[in-house]
Motif scaffolding. Structure first.
Motif, short mmCIF file in Angstrom:
data_model
loop_
_atom_site.label_atom_id
_atom_site.label_comp_id
_atom_site.label_asym_id
_atom_site.label_seq_id
_atom_site.Cartn_x
_atom_site.Cartn_y
_atom_site.Cartn_z
N CYS A 24 35.47 49.55 25.39
CA CYS A 24 36.76 50.27 25.83
C CYS A 24 37.53 50.98 24.96
N TYR A 25 37.29 50.80 23.66
CA TYR A 25 38.07 51.56 22.62
C TYR A 25 37.41 52.58 21.65
N ARG A 26 37.89 53.64 21.20
CA ARG A 26 37.53 54.34 20.01
C ARG A 26 37.28 53.41 18.94
N MET A 96 45.18 44.99 26.27
CA MET A 96 44.53 44.80 27.53
C MET A 96 43.17 45.72 27.66
N ALA A 97 42.22 45.05 28.35
CA ALA A 97 40.85 45.83 28.32
C ALA A 97 40.15 45.27 29.38
N VAL A 98 39.59 46.29 30.29
CA VAL A 98 38.75 45.73 31.48
C VAL A 98 37.39 46.62 31.21
N GLY A 102 34.18 46.61 35.83
CA GLY A 102 35.59 46.05 36.46
C GLY A 102 36.65 46.77 36.72
N GLN A 103 36.77 47.88 36.15
CA GLN A 103 37.95 48.99 36.39
C GLN A 103 38.23 49.18 37.86
N GLY A 104 39.45 49.23 37.85
CA GLY A 104 40.00 50.04 39.24
C GLY A 104 40.05 48.76 40.34
N GLN A 105 39.83 47.73 40.03
CA GLN A 105 39.93 46.66 41.02
C GLN A 105 41.20 45.64 41.07
N LEU A 107 42.41 44.17 38.09
CA LEU A 107 42.26 43.16 37.30
C LEU A 107 43.22 43.28 36.32
N ALA A 108 43.60 44.11 35.77
CA ALA A 108 44.53 44.15 34.50
C ALA A 108 45.73 43.92 35.08
N LEU A 109 46.33 44.26 36.16
CA LEU A 109 47.55 43.89 36.87
C LEU A 109 47.73 42.42 36.89
N LEU A 129 55.25 46.94 23.91
CA LEU A 129 53.98 47.15 23.71
C LEU A 129 53.69 48.57 22.91
N VAL A 130 52.48 48.47 22.79
CA VAL A 130 51.96 50.00 22.10
C VAL A 130 50.98 50.54 23.02
N ALA A 131 51.20 51.81 23.70
CA ALA A 131 50.14 52.30 24.47
C ALA A 131 49.50 53.08 23.65
N VAL A 132 48.09 53.14 23.94
CA VAL A 132 46.97 53.97 23.25
C VAL A 132 45.98 54.53 24.16
N GLN A 133 45.13 55.45 23.88
CA GLN A 133 44.12 56.22 24.62
C GLN A 133 45.01 56.52 25.98
N SER A 134 46.14 57.11 25.80
CA SER A 134 46.73 57.80 26.98
C SER A 134 46.97 56.79 28.04
N GLY A 137 50.82 56.06 30.96
CA GLY A 137 50.82 56.29 32.41
C GLY A 137 50.80 54.99 33.05
N TRP A 138 49.66 54.46 32.72
CA TRP A 138 49.40 53.05 33.49
C TRP A 138 50.63 51.99 33.23
N TRP A 139 51.02 51.94 32.09
CA TRP A 139 51.82 50.94 31.63
C TRP A 139 53.21 51.28 32.48
N GLY A 140 53.62 52.62 32.55
CA GLY A 140 54.70 53.16 33.21
C GLY A 140 54.85 52.74 34.65
C1 LIG Z 1 44.04 50.79 31.44
C2 LIG Z 1 43.09 49.56 32.09
C3 LIG Z 1 43.55 48.32 31.35
C4 LIG Z 1 43.58 49.58 33.55
O1 LIG Z 1 42.62 48.32 34.21
P1 LIG Z 1 42.43 48.57 35.67
O2 LIG Z 1 41.91 47.08 35.98
O3 LIG Z 1 41.29 49.34 35.62
O4 LIG Z 1 43.73 48.69 36.34
P2 LIG Z 1 44.19 48.60 37.72
O5 LIG Z 1 42.58 48.30 38.55
O6 LIG Z 1 45.15 47.53 37.87
O7 LIG Z 1 44.73 49.97 38.07
C5 LIG Z 1 43.80 50.92 38.23
C6 LIG Z 1 44.57 52.28 38.41
O8 LIG Z 1 45.12 52.68 37.12
C7 LIG Z 1 44.84 54.15 36.90
N1 LIG Z 1 44.61 54.21 35.39
C8 LIG Z 1 43.53 53.62 34.63
N2 LIG Z 1 43.73 54.06 33.47
C9 LIG Z 1 44.58 54.81 33.58
C10 LIG Z 1 45.37 55.37 32.33
N3 LIG Z 1 45.09 55.32 31.10
N4 LIG Z 1 46.63 56.03 32.56
C11 LIG Z 1 47.10 56.06 34.04
N5 LIG Z 1 46.66 55.48 34.92
C12 LIG Z 1 45.47 54.63 34.70
C13 LIG Z 1 43.52 54.17 37.73
O9 LIG Z 1 43.55 55.56 38.05
C14 LIG Z 1 43.86 53.51 39.14
O10 LIG Z 1 44.81 54.20 39.69
P3 LIG Z 1 44.77 53.87 41.57
O11 LIG Z 1 45.28 52.57 41.42
O12 LIG Z 1 45.86 55.06 41.87
O13 LIG Z 1 43.46 54.19 41.97
C15 LIG Z 1 41.49 49.96 32.07
O14 LIG Z 1 41.24 51.17 32.30
C16 LIG Z 1 41.09 49.65 30.57
O15 LIG Z 1 40.52 48.76 29.99
N6 LIG Z 1 40.76 50.97 29.89
C17 LIG Z 1 40.55 50.91 28.48
C18 LIG Z 1 41.29 50.09 27.39
C19 LIG Z 1 42.76 50.53 27.21
O16 LIG Z 1 42.86 51.85 27.21
N7 LIG Z 1 43.80 49.75 27.43
C20 LIG Z 1 45.04 50.08 27.49
C21 LIG Z 1 45.49 50.12 25.86
S1 LIG Z 1 47.13 50.40 25.65
#
Ligand SMILES: CC(C)(COP(=O)(O)OP(=O)(O)OC[C@H]1O[C@@H](n2cnc3c(N)ncnc32)[C@H](O)[C@@H]1OP(=O)(O)O)[C@@H](O)C(=O)NCCC(=O)NCCS
Length: 172
Positions: A24-26, A96-98, A102-105, A107-109, A129-134, A137-140
């Motif tokens: 999941c990480y660089r 947090m890493a999925v 398993g992504q998109g289901q 799980l992270a939430l 938290l410290v958001a990395v790898q863009s 937006g997800w945390w927002g």
């Molecule tokens: C970010 C991450 C934890 C999300 O996990 P997930 O279980 O897939 O998330 P969810 O299923 O709850 O949410 C999926 C949604 O988030 C969106 N999403 C995924 N990664 C995103 C990102 N980096 N930025 C914004 N939105 C993101 C997906 O497009 C999806 O959107 P949708 O609901 O409109 O289809 C996962 O993609 C991951 O492990 N990434 C690599 C490790 C990482 O970068 N971790 C965060 C470090 S701060």
């Protein structure tokens, strides 16, 4: 895809956690097993994993969180210990890493919600938290907002998480 079961992390999960981290990480964001083990030891109730039903050892996702002094940041890849004495504490959501499969289901939430319940039980009011790898937006979407690091020491610690690291905060 099987249903995923959430449970608190144990030290036996760490080899599988390192495997997900590698997917999941660089490379510059990989932390050592010892650094991650120290986070789990600091706060086992707020570190969680998800595994497919019937296969508890085959992790699909993990989350490390722990309390930490609000005016500080844990050192990236450092060994943590409970060394604070007084002062405001925050619920620090460290990692947090999925796994890609398993992504998109959601799980992270689900992991975040489970750990949040434990943080509330511990009486914590704010979360950072410290958001990395863009991922900002997800945390927002969870209500975290970017904040500026206060002071040079905090800025230096934030920079250790990478050029794209974003400090974020919300109420627990
Ligand atoms: C970010 C991450 C934890 C999300 O996990 P997930 O279980 O897939 O998330 P969810 O299923 O709850 O949410 C999926 C949604 O988030 C969106 N999403 C995924 N990664 C995103 C990102 N980096 N930025 C914004 N939105 C993101 C997906 O497009 C999806 O959107 P949708 O609901 O409109 O289809 C996962 O993609 C991951 O492990 N990434 C690599 C490790 C990482 O970068 N971790 C965060 C470090 S701060």
């Amino acid at each position: 895809m099987r249903e995923s079961i959430l449970r608190p992390m144990t030290p036996a999960d760490l080899p599988a956690v390192l495997g997900i981290q590698a997917q999941c990480y660089r490379g510059t964001l990989h932390e050592s097993g010892a650094a991650l083990a120290s986070r789990l030891a600091l706060s086992p109730a707020t570190c969680w994993v998800a595994a497919p039903a019937g296969r508890p050892e085959a992790l699909a996702a993990y989350l490390f969180t722990h309390m930490w002094p609000q005016d500080s940041l844990p050192p990236f890849d450092g060994l943590l210990a409970r060394h604070w004495d007084g002062g405001e504490l925050t619920w620090f959501v460290h990692d947090m890493a999925v796994a890609p499969a398993g992504q998109g289901q959601g799980l992270a939430l689900r992991l975040w919600q489970a750990a949040r319940a434990a943080a509330l039980d511990a009486g914590l009011c704010s979360s950072r938290l410290v958001a990395v790898q863009s991922a900002a937006g997800w945390w927002g979407r969870l209500g975290y907002q970017q904040i500026a690091p206060a002071g040079a020491a905090l800025s230096a610690k934030l920079a250790a998480y990478g050029d794209d690291a974003v400090l974020m905060e919300r109420e627990v």
